[in-house]
Design a protein around this motif. Structure first.
Motif, PDB file in Angstrom:
ATOM      1  N   VAL A   2      -7.693   1.899  -5.966  1.00 22.07           N
ATOM      2  CA  VAL A   2      -7.427   3.195  -5.591  1.00 22.07           C
ATOM      3  C   VAL A   2      -8.348   4.190  -4.883  1.00 22.07           C
ATOM      4  N   ASN A   3      -8.265   4.525  -3.852  1.00 21.42           N
ATOM      5  CA  ASN A   3      -9.045   5.333  -2.990  1.00 21.42           C
ATOM      6  C   ASN A   3      -8.553   6.752  -2.783  1.00 21.42           C
ATOM      7  N   ARG A   4      -9.521   7.654  -3.213  1.00 25.21           N
ATOM      8  CA  ARG A   4      -9.113   9.189  -3.015  1.00 25.21           C
ATOM      9  C   ARG A   4     -10.036   9.819  -1.898  1.00 25.21           C
ATOM     10  N   GLU A   5      -9.481  10.556  -1.264  1.00 25.31           N
ATOM     11  CA  GLU A   5     -10.397  11.314   0.133  1.00 25.31           C
ATOM     12  C   GLU A   5      -9.884  12.633   0.367  1.00 25.31           C
ATOM     13  N   PRO A   6     -10.924  13.600   0.488  1.00 23.29           N
ATOM     14  CA  PRO A   6     -10.249  15.017   0.627  1.00 23.29           C
ATOM     15  C   PRO A   6      -9.435  15.094   2.072  1.00 23.29           C
ATOM     16  N   GLU A  59       1.009  -1.158  -0.015  1.00 25.96           N
ATOM     17  CA  GLU A  59      -0.145   0.000  -0.199  1.00 25.96           C
ATOM     18  C   GLU A  59       0.924   1.298  -0.139  1.00 25.96           C
ATOM     19  N   TYR A  60       0.388   2.261  -0.738  1.00 29.26           N
ATOM     20  CA  TYR A  60       1.016   3.529  -0.612  1.00 29.26           C
ATOM     21  C   TYR A  60       0.148   4.670  -0.881  1.00 29.26           C
ATOM     22  N   SER A  61       0.477   5.592  -0.272  1.00 29.77           N
ATOM     23  CA  SER A  61      -0.336   6.749  -0.327  1.00 29.77           C
ATOM     24  C   SER A  61       0.446   8.176  -0.380  1.00 29.77           C
ATOM     25  N   LEU A  62      -0.233   9.197  -0.967  1.00 26.92           N
ATOM     26  CA  LEU A  62       0.465  10.478  -1.101  1.00 26.92           C
ATOM     27  C   LEU A  62      -0.626  11.497  -1.290  1.00 26.92           C
ATOM     28  N   VAL A  63      -0.257  12.774  -1.177  1.00 29.46           N
ATOM     29  CA  VAL A  63      -1.211  13.868  -1.133  1.00 29.46           C
ATOM     30  C   VAL A  63      -1.024  14.445  -2.468  1.00 29.46           C
ATOM     31  N   THR A  85      -4.783   6.734  -1.783  1.00 25.02           N
ATOM     32  CA  THR A  85      -4.212   5.496  -1.201  1.00 25.02           C
ATOM     33  C   THR A  85      -4.236   4.483  -2.301  1.00 25.02           C
ATOM     34  N   VAL A  86      -3.384   3.799  -2.558  1.00 24.79           N
ATOM     35  CA  VAL A  86      -3.279   2.756  -3.505  1.00 24.79           C
ATOM     36  C   VAL A  86      -2.768   1.451  -2.791  1.00 24.79           C
ATOM     37  N   GLN A  87      -3.879   0.361  -2.772  1.00 24.90           N
ATOM     38  CA  GLN A  87      -3.620  -0.964  -2.152  1.00 24.90           C
ATOM     39  C   GLN A  87      -3.609  -1.862  -3.381  1.00 24.90           C
ATOM     40  N   TYR A  88      -2.294  -2.756  -3.333  1.00 29.58           N
ATOM     41  CA  TYR A  88      -2.092  -3.473  -4.435  1.00 29.58           C
ATOM     42  C   TYR A  88      -1.695  -4.957  -4.033  1.00 29.58           C
ATOM     43  N   THR A  89      -1.761  -5.855  -4.905  1.00 26.99           N
ATOM     44  CA  THR A  89      -1.533  -7.322  -4.697  1.00 26.99           C
ATOM     45  C   THR A  89      -1.025  -7.739  -6.317  1.00 26.99           C
ATOM     46  N   ALA A  90       0.018  -8.595  -6.046  1.00 28.27           N
ATOM     47  CA  ALA A  90       0.465  -9.247  -7.427  1.00 28.27           C
ATOM     48  C   ALA A  90       0.935 -10.657  -7.005  1.00 28.27           C
TER      49      ALA A  90
END
Length: 191
Positions: free
Chosen positions: A120-124, A93-97, A105-110
């Motif tokens: 991908v989730n976006r929140e104010p 998972e990584y997050s940035l503004v 916020t991106v949660q990923y699996t491979a």
């Protein structure tokens, strides 16, 4: 040109050592690999160094975990990442503004079966605050009463000029297109 045989021998030793022919006490092994390059019909042999490394150990079930985070109040940089691997499965998972003020916020699996998948989730960053309505009572102001005028004058609208109607042209056409073709100049090569 050089009369001192020791100087000539030293230069020859440096040339041989830099070409990779002299034994060097180092963990890497060098071999001379000749490469032939031709310039202006004259072959030139160039010696190159070849690095041979020992075979690395194969891990049939690799595992790791790492994470980092940045929260710089001065620049406003705020981001982070967490990732772990267990065999052929990677989760993270990584997050940035973002520049628009939203936190992404991106949660990923491979894995070898499903490939790479990300959500991908976006929140104010600034939450909306509910504001209570403001109610203000106003005391009634005194009302002034005026008498209506004694006579009304009538108003007539000005005369309107007639509208002219024109017929549209029967047919519109674009100007004729002209095409010019060009060919490449004839070039003769002389050897």
């Amino acid at each position: 040109m050089f009369s001192n045989p020791q100087f000539v021998f030293a230069l020859a030793f440096v040339a041989v050592a830099s070409a990779g022919y002299a034994p060097i006490a180092a963990p890497q092994v060098y071999h001379a690999a000749p490469a032939v390059a031709t310039y202006a019909h004259a072959p030139v042999a160039v010696a190159q160094k070849v690095v041979v490394k020992a075979a690395e150990e194969y891990d049939p079930h690799p595992q790791y975990r790492f994470s980092y985070g940045v929260d710089d109040k001065l620049t406003g940089d705020n981001k982070g990442q967490v990732e772990e691997r267990d065999g052929d499965v990677v989760r993270g998972e990584y997050s940035l503004v973002d520049a628009d003020g939203y936190k992404r916020t991106v949660q990923y699996t491979a894995d070898p079966i499903n490939g790479f998948n990300a959500v991908v989730n976006r929140e104010p960053l600034v939450k909306a605050v509910a504001v209570a309505p403001v109610v203000k009572t106003i005391a009634a102001a005194p009302v002034a009463h005026y008498a209506a005028p004694a006579a009304y004058t009538s108003y007539a609208a000005p005369a309107v000029a007639p509208v002219a109607h024109y017929a549209a042209p029967a047919h519109y056409s674009a100007p004729a297109a002209t095409y010019t073709s060009y060919s490449a100049p004839a070039v003769a090569y002389h050897h």
